[in-house]
Design a protein around this motif. Structure first.
Motif, PDB file in Angstrom:
ATOM      1  N   LYS A  86       0.848  -1.188   0.000  1.00  0.00           N
ATOM      2  CA  LYS A  86       0.000   0.000   0.000  1.00  0.00           C
ATOM      3  C   LYS A  86       0.888   1.244   0.000  1.00  0.00           C
ATOM      4  O   LYS A  86       0.962   1.972   0.995  1.00  0.00           O
ATOM      5  CB  LYS A  86      -0.932  -0.006   1.207  1.00  0.00           C
ATOM      6  CG  LYS A  86      -1.764  -1.272   1.347  1.00  0.00           C
ATOM      7  CD  LYS A  86      -2.559  -1.262   2.631  1.00  0.00           C
ATOM      8  CE  LYS A  86      -3.315  -2.558   2.844  1.00  0.00           C
ATOM      9  NZ  LYS A  86      -2.425  -3.736   2.960  1.00  0.00           N
ATOM     10  N   PRO A  87       1.588   1.535  -1.088  1.00  0.00           N
ATOM     11  CA  PRO A  87       2.549   2.632  -1.096  1.00  0.00           C
ATOM     12  C   PRO A  87       1.938   3.985  -0.802  1.00  0.00           C
ATOM     13  O   PRO A  87       2.598   4.860  -0.255  1.00  0.00           O
ATOM     14  CB  PRO A  87       3.145   2.576  -2.513  1.00  0.00           C
ATOM     15  CG  PRO A  87       2.141   1.824  -3.331  1.00  0.00           C
ATOM     16  CD  PRO A  87       1.528   0.835  -2.387  1.00  0.00           C
ATOM     17  N   ALA A  88       0.675   4.187  -1.143  1.00  0.00           N
ATOM     18  CA  ALA A  88       0.042   5.469  -0.841  1.00  0.00           C
ATOM     19  C   ALA A  88      -0.065   5.698   0.658  1.00  0.00           C
ATOM     20  O   ALA A  88      -0.155   6.843   1.108  1.00  0.00           O
ATOM     21  CB  ALA A  88      -1.344   5.528  -1.476  1.00  0.00           C
ATOM     22  N   LEU A  89      -0.049   4.628   1.441  1.00  0.00           N
ATOM     23  CA  LEU A  89      -0.161   4.732   2.892  1.00  0.00           C
ATOM     24  C   LEU A  89       1.166   4.531   3.602  1.00  0.00           C
ATOM     25  O   LEU A  89       1.351   5.010   4.719  1.00  0.00           O
ATOM     26  CB  LEU A  89      -1.164   3.693   3.410  1.00  0.00           C
ATOM     27  CG  LEU A  89      -2.551   3.697   2.775  1.00  0.00           C
ATOM     28  CD1 LEU A  89      -3.410   2.616   3.403  1.00  0.00           C
ATOM     29  CD2 LEU A  89      -3.206   5.055   2.929  1.00  0.00           C
ATOM     30  N   SER A  90       2.109   3.813   3.000  1.00  0.00           N
ATOM     31  CA  SER A  90       3.332   3.443   3.698  1.00  0.00           C
ATOM     32  C   SER A  90       4.563   4.218   3.241  1.00  0.00           C
ATOM     33  O   SER A  90       5.652   3.980   3.751  1.00  0.00           O
ATOM     34  CB  SER A  90       3.601   1.938   3.510  1.00  0.00           C
ATOM     35  OG  SER A  90       3.737   1.617   2.137  1.00  0.00           O
ATOM     36  N   THR A  91       4.412   5.142   2.293  1.00  0.00           N
ATOM     37  CA  THR A  91       5.543   5.956   1.867  1.00  0.00           C
ATOM     38  C   THR A  91       5.681   7.153   2.797  1.00  0.00           C
ATOM     39  O   THR A  91       4.733   7.925   2.964  1.00  0.00           O
ATOM     40  CB  THR A  91       5.347   6.459   0.421  1.00  0.00           C
ATOM     41  OG1 THR A  91       5.220   5.327  -0.440  1.00  0.00           O
ATOM     42  CG2 THR A  91       6.532   7.308  -0.022  1.00  0.00           C
ATOM     43  N   PRO A  92       6.842   7.336   3.440  1.00  0.00           N
ATOM     44  CA  PRO A  92       7.019   8.471   4.354  1.00  0.00           C
ATOM     45  C   PRO A  92       6.744   9.791   3.645  1.00  0.00           C
ATOM     46  O   PRO A  92       7.279  10.047   2.565  1.00  0.00           O
ATOM     47  CB  PRO A  92       8.490   8.360   4.777  1.00  0.00           C
ATOM     48  CG  PRO A  92       8.811   6.910   4.622  1.00  0.00           C
ATOM     49  CD  PRO A  92       8.022   6.465   3.424  1.00  0.00           C
ATOM     50  N   PRO A  93       5.907  10.639   4.230  1.00  0.00           N
ATOM     51  CA  PRO A  93       5.505  11.870   3.556  1.00  0.00           C
ATOM     52  C   PRO A  93       6.503  13.018   3.661  1.00  0.00           C
ATOM     53  O   PRO A  93       6.364  14.018   2.972  1.00  0.00           O
ATOM     54  CB  PRO A  93       4.204  12.234   4.275  1.00  0.00           C
ATOM     55  CG  PRO A  93       4.391  11.704   5.659  1.00  0.00           C
ATOM     56  CD  PRO A  93       5.199  10.449   5.497  1.00  0.00           C
ATOM     57  N   ALA A  94       7.492  12.890   4.534  1.00  0.00           N
ATOM     58  CA  ALA A  94       8.425  13.995   4.736  1.00  0.00           C
ATOM     59  C   ALA A  94       9.768  13.465   5.216  1.00  0.00           C
ATOM     60  O   ALA A  94       9.896  12.312   5.641  1.00  0.00           O
ATOM     61  CB  ALA A  94       7.845  14.988   5.744  1.00  0.00           C
ATOM     62  N   ASP A  95      10.785  14.333   5.151  1.00  0.00           N
ATOM     63  CA  ASP A  95      12.140  13.925   5.541  1.00  0.00           C
ATOM     64  C   ASP A  95      12.281  13.671   7.030  1.00  0.00           C
ATOM     65  O   ASP A  95      13.221  13.009   7.459  1.00  0.00           O
ATOM     66  CB  ASP A  95      13.152  14.998   5.113  1.00  0.00           C
ATOM     67  CG  ASP A  95      13.288  15.089   3.598  1.00  0.00           C
ATOM     68  OD1 ASP A  95      12.975  14.087   2.936  1.00  0.00           O
ATOM     69  OD2 ASP A  95      13.698  16.154   3.101  1.00  0.00           O
ATOM     70  N   ASP A  96      11.357  14.224   7.829  1.00  0.00           N
ATOM     71  CA  ASP A  96      11.474  14.044   9.280  1.00  0.00           C
ATOM     72  C   ASP A  96      10.745  12.801   9.781  1.00  0.00           C
ATOM     73  O   ASP A  96      10.465  12.668  10.961  1.00  0.00           O
ATOM     74  CB  ASP A  96      10.963  15.277  10.018  1.00  0.00           C
ATOM     75  CG  ASP A  96       9.481  15.537   9.753  1.00  0.00           C
ATOM     76  OD1 ASP A  96       8.947  14.927   8.813  1.00  0.00           O
ATOM     77  OD2 ASP A  96       8.879  16.346  10.491  1.00  0.00           O
ATOM     78  N   VAL A  97      10.439  11.874   8.867  1.00  0.00           N
ATOM     79  CA  VAL A  97       9.761  10.631   9.231  1.00  0.00           C
ATOM     80  C   VAL A  97      10.750   9.480   9.173  1.00  0.00           C
ATOM     81  O   VAL A  97      11.426   9.268   8.163  1.00  0.00           O
ATOM     82  CB  VAL A  97       8.569  10.340   8.287  1.00  0.00           C
ATOM     83  CG1 VAL A  97       7.956   8.986   8.611  1.00  0.00           C
ATOM     84  CG2 VAL A  97       7.521  11.436   8.412  1.00  0.00           C
ATOM     85  N   LEU A  98      10.866   8.758  10.278  1.00  0.00           N
ATOM     86  CA  LEU A  98      11.736   7.592  10.351  1.00  0.00           C
ATOM     87  C   LEU A  98      10.926   6.358   9.982  1.00  0.00           C
ATOM     88  O   LEU A  98       9.992   5.987  10.690  1.00  0.00           O
ATOM     89  CB  LEU A  98      12.314   7.435  11.762  1.00  0.00           C
ATOM     90  CG  LEU A  98      13.130   6.156  12.028  1.00  0.00           C
ATOM     91  CD1 LEU A  98      14.385   6.132  11.169  1.00  0.00           C
ATOM     92  CD2 LEU A  98      13.469   6.037  13.504  1.00  0.00           C
ATOM     93  N   ALA A  99      11.242   5.716   8.862  1.00  0.00           N
ATOM     94  CA  ALA A  99      10.552   4.498   8.447  1.00  0.00           C
ATOM     95  C   ALA A  99      11.194   3.302   9.143  1.00  0.00           C
ATOM     96  O   ALA A  99      12.399   3.097   9.050  1.00  0.00           O
ATOM     97  CB  ALA A  99      10.624   4.333   6.940  1.00  0.00           C
TER      98      ALA A  99
END
Length: 275
Positions: A33-46
């Motif tokens: 589900k890439p629309a839901l699991s792709t980090p939206p910003a650089d300050d997000v730790l996956a």
């Protein structure tokens, strides 16, 4: 974006505690589900939690099982099928690698949810890591569990915002002894919507009902094989025309696997693409 690959629950806790200051956490696993699991910003730790997989407990007699959150839906389905059981909420994208935790976090259910209900109706227990790195438990591993705040249902559709799920307990159902599907080509979207709405309001006890572009209606029945012919005729009478096709056994199963794969979604679509 930094991707951390914790190998176990303890390493996952440490990754949450040691994340860069101000960084938010986004758990990822199957990536279906890439629309839901792709980090939206650089300050997000996956946090890649795909290593947390495997069924830890399964009691067919009690119709319950417990598994680590990144266990593939397909792996769960295979284990349940050996005992004639299945996940009634019919999570989509199983063949693409969807995980149990991903289905719960996204709140995704398939066509069978028409009869049996969605994800929240089957989640019994959860263990997750909160934003401080603590391991939290809620619910239990049995159906008759009413102790405490209902954290498991709170996690359904939470999209990872409330914590990183590491383990889930769910209830299951016996698989119908037989299933059959009628395919109606109604040709007109408005008429197909009208017919499908009437079928859902009626007394026909459908297993699944799916409307595909444009005007194609799929109606599935399940249960005692001796009663399916009569039930099928009632569906035909309610629709008011003969089906274009009538599928049984493997053909029926293959059709609904295709439906669960969301093949009708354009591959370049992100707003409703597999997540």
């Amino acid at each position: 974006m930094t991707v951390a690959l914790p190998e176990d629950v303890q390493a996952l806790q440490e990754a949450v505690r040691d994340r860069p200051e101000g960084a938010r956490v986004l758990p990822v696993a199957g990536g279906t589900k890439p629309a839901l699991s792709t980090p939206p910003a650089d300050d997000v730790l996956a946090l890649d939690v795909s290593g947390l997989r495997g069924i830890t407990e399964y009691d067919p007699a009690e119709l319950t099982f417990t598994a680590l959150a990144a266990t593939p839906v397909a792996e769960v389905a295979e284990a349940l099928a050996e005992h004639g059981q299945y996940l009634p909420f019919d999570p989509p994208l199983g063949d693409a690698g969807a995980t149990l935790g991903g289905a719960v976090a996204a709140g995704t259910a398939g066509s069978n949810a028409l009869r049996h209900g969605g994800v929240r109706d089957f989640v019994l227990g959860v263990r997750f890591i909160d934003g401080t790195g603590r391991l939290i438990s809620g619910g239990g591993r049995v159906v008759k569990n009413a102790a405490g705040f209902d954290l498991p249902k709170l996690m359904v559709g939470s999209m990872g915002r409330l914590g990183v799920m590491v383990q889930l307990s769910l209830k299951v159902f016996p698989r119908p002894r037989a299933t059959t599907t009628l395919l109606f080509e109604l040709g007109d979207r408005d008429r197909a919507v009208e017919v499908s709405s009437a079928l859902m309001r009626g007394p026909l006890d459908l297993d699944a009902l799916d409307l595909e572009p444009v005007g194609r209606l799929l109606v599935r029945l399940g249960g005692d094989p001796d009663a399916l012919d009569a039930r099928t005729q009632r569906v035909v009478d309610a629709v008011g025309e003969l089906p274009r096709d009538h599928l049984h056994d493997k053909d029926d199963e293959d059709l609904w696997r295709t439906v669960a794969a969301l093949t009708w979604v354009p591959p370049d679509t992100t707003s409703c693409a597999p997540a």
